[in-house]
Write a protein that holds these residues in place. Structure first.
Motif, mmCIF file in Angstrom:
data_model
loop_
_atom_site.group_PDB
_atom_site.id
_atom_site.type_symbol
_atom_site.label_atom_id
_atom_site.label_comp_id
_atom_site.label_asym_id
_atom_site.label_seq_id
_atom_site.Cartn_x
_atom_site.Cartn_y
_atom_site.Cartn_z
ATOM 1 N N TYR A 1 50.527 13.986 38.591
ATOM 2 C CA TYR A 1 50.724 13.240 37.817
ATOM 3 C C TYR A 1 52.075 14.531 37.264
ATOM 4 C CZ TYR A 1 50.722 10.396 33.078
ATOM 5 O OH TYR A 1 50.964 9.379 32.172
ATOM 6 N N HIS B 1 53.250 10.639 40.801
ATOM 7 C CA HIS B 1 53.389 9.415 39.559
ATOM 8 C C HIS B 1 54.183 10.281 38.467
ATOM 9 C CE1 HIS B 1 52.355 5.858 37.582
ATOM 10 N NE2 HIS B 1 52.300 6.411 36.425
ATOM 11 N N THR C 1 45.647 5.965 37.340
ATOM 12 C CA THR C 1 47.244 6.300 38.757
ATOM 13 C C THR C 1 46.215 7.341 39.220
ATOM 14 O OG1 THR C 1 48.357 7.918 37.201
ATOM 15 C CG2 THR C 1 48.927 5.235 36.996
#
Length: 369
Positions: free
Chosen positions: A273, A337, A361
């Motif tokens: 991320y 992400h 996520t």
């Protein structure tokens, strides 16, 4: 030999000639010690004020330990939010999220517990959260110099050794956790949360970097680090504490080893991320917003100006770093992400939003939850 290879070789030779390589550290485990931070709170550096996070230590929802680091020959304060289910019962065989603080850390009362409702957010989610409450301005790396003396950096700084060799095993046994791990950082530690997984591929299921620069070995990135570690001096002289003391010469072998952009291939298999703003002011950077949070008008005006100028410049630089990383990862066909916002300065409102998004996520799925 090409000019580029000659430069790299010369830099590496200089590193060795100056003795600027990290000492070999034996992989000993640390020792976890019971400690009640609430009754014996550490102090904000340069003051007699207790660090605010200690007030949350209650022996149930927030725990505190001192973990002895053999490589640094000292105790490191560690805060823990133990894994619980929705009924508040402790959960065994749960994963651990290692949350790293930013540049000033707990030493400046700017840690995850003090600046975000971390305890409440993770309660009932079935994950342990471990927060080292030391390491300000260290980049959570193993420094080549062990004799640095300053307001914040004193003696050996072997944070990678601590985080990857000394802390995990004993902490996992103490919490009855399994070996699923995630590492999360912001600002300074946003760099660390990308670098450490390149050194131990597969050690972390996921890694999240909020406003962190993956690169460290380019002139631009190395001097971003200079601005950060210089704050550890307390003098602003750019001599007492320097990135050369941390990674050796710019572009040298050890500096390159600690560059996640250069070593991005090693991130393959780790759920990622990555977030950044652009440096343009957002709603949370405005005078009206700060006043709405309770700040008096004069303080809100000063705070907004600082966020928009200083925080804006920092985040604009991070924005470039993050796009460089995205380009490299996409070239390598490594998924991640991304939260690339159109606005936002280098500030806590974004990172509070990021931890929520990263959990849903990236981190939670990486744990198979």
């Amino acid at each position: 030999m090409s000019i580029k290879r000659s430069v790299v070789a010369a830099a590496a030779a200089l590193t060795l000639a100056l003795g600027l390589t990290p000492a070999t550290v034996s992989a000993q485990e640390g020792t976890v010690k019971e400690w009640d931070a609430n009754s014996e709170p550490p102090k904000v550096v340069g003051s007699d004020k207790p660090q605010s996070w200690a007030e949350q230590v209650d022996g149930q929802r927030v725990l505190s330990y001192k973990v002895f680091s053999p490589s640094m020959n000292r105790d490191v304060p560690v805060a823990v939010i133990p894994a619980t289910d929705l009924e508040g019962r402790r959960v065994d065989n749960a994963p651990i999220i290692y949350l790293l603080n930013g540049a000033g850390g707990a030493e400046q009362d700017a840690d995850w517990l003090s600046r975000f409702g971390t305890r409440d957010f993770f309660e009932g989610k079935g994950v342990n959260v471990v927060i080292p409450q030391a390491g300000a301005f260290s980049y959570y790396t193993d420094w080549v110099r062990e004799d640095v003396q300053s307001l914040y950096i004193n003696g050996p700084q072997k944070w990678e050794t601590f985080l990857t060799e000394e802390l995990p095993g004993p902490m996992e046994r103490t919490l009855k956790a399994d070996e699923r791990r995630s590492i999360v950082g912001f600002s300074m530690s946003g760099t660390s949360s990308l670098v450490l997984p390149t050194h131990k591929p597969g050690f972390y299921k996921s890694a999240a970097s909020f406003s962190g620069c993956a690169a460290t070995a380019s002139p631009q990135a190395f001097n971003y680090a200079r601005l950060t570690v210089n704050r550890a001096s307390g003098t602003g002289d750019f001599r007492t504490v320097t990135p050369e003391m941390m990674w050796g010469p710019m572009g040298g072998e050890y500096n390159g080893y600690n560059d996640a952009l250069a070593n991005a291939e090693q991130l393959r298999g780790t759920a990622l991320y990555v977030s950044t703003g652009t440096g343009l002011a957002s709603e949370t950077d405005m005078v009206g917003y700060l006043m709405g949070q309770g700040a008096p008008a004069p303080a809100a005006s000063i705070g907004a100006a600082q966020l928009q100028v200083e925080g804006g410049a920092i985040e604009a630089a991070i924005n470039q770093c993050s796009h460089d990383l995205r380009a490299k990862l996409e070239k390598l066909n490594i998924p991640a992400h991304y939260e690339f916002r159109n606005t936002g300065t280098h500030s806590w409102p974004m990172w509070r939003e990021d931890i929520r998004k990263a959990w849903e996520t990236t981190i939670k799925p990486s744990f198979g939850m």
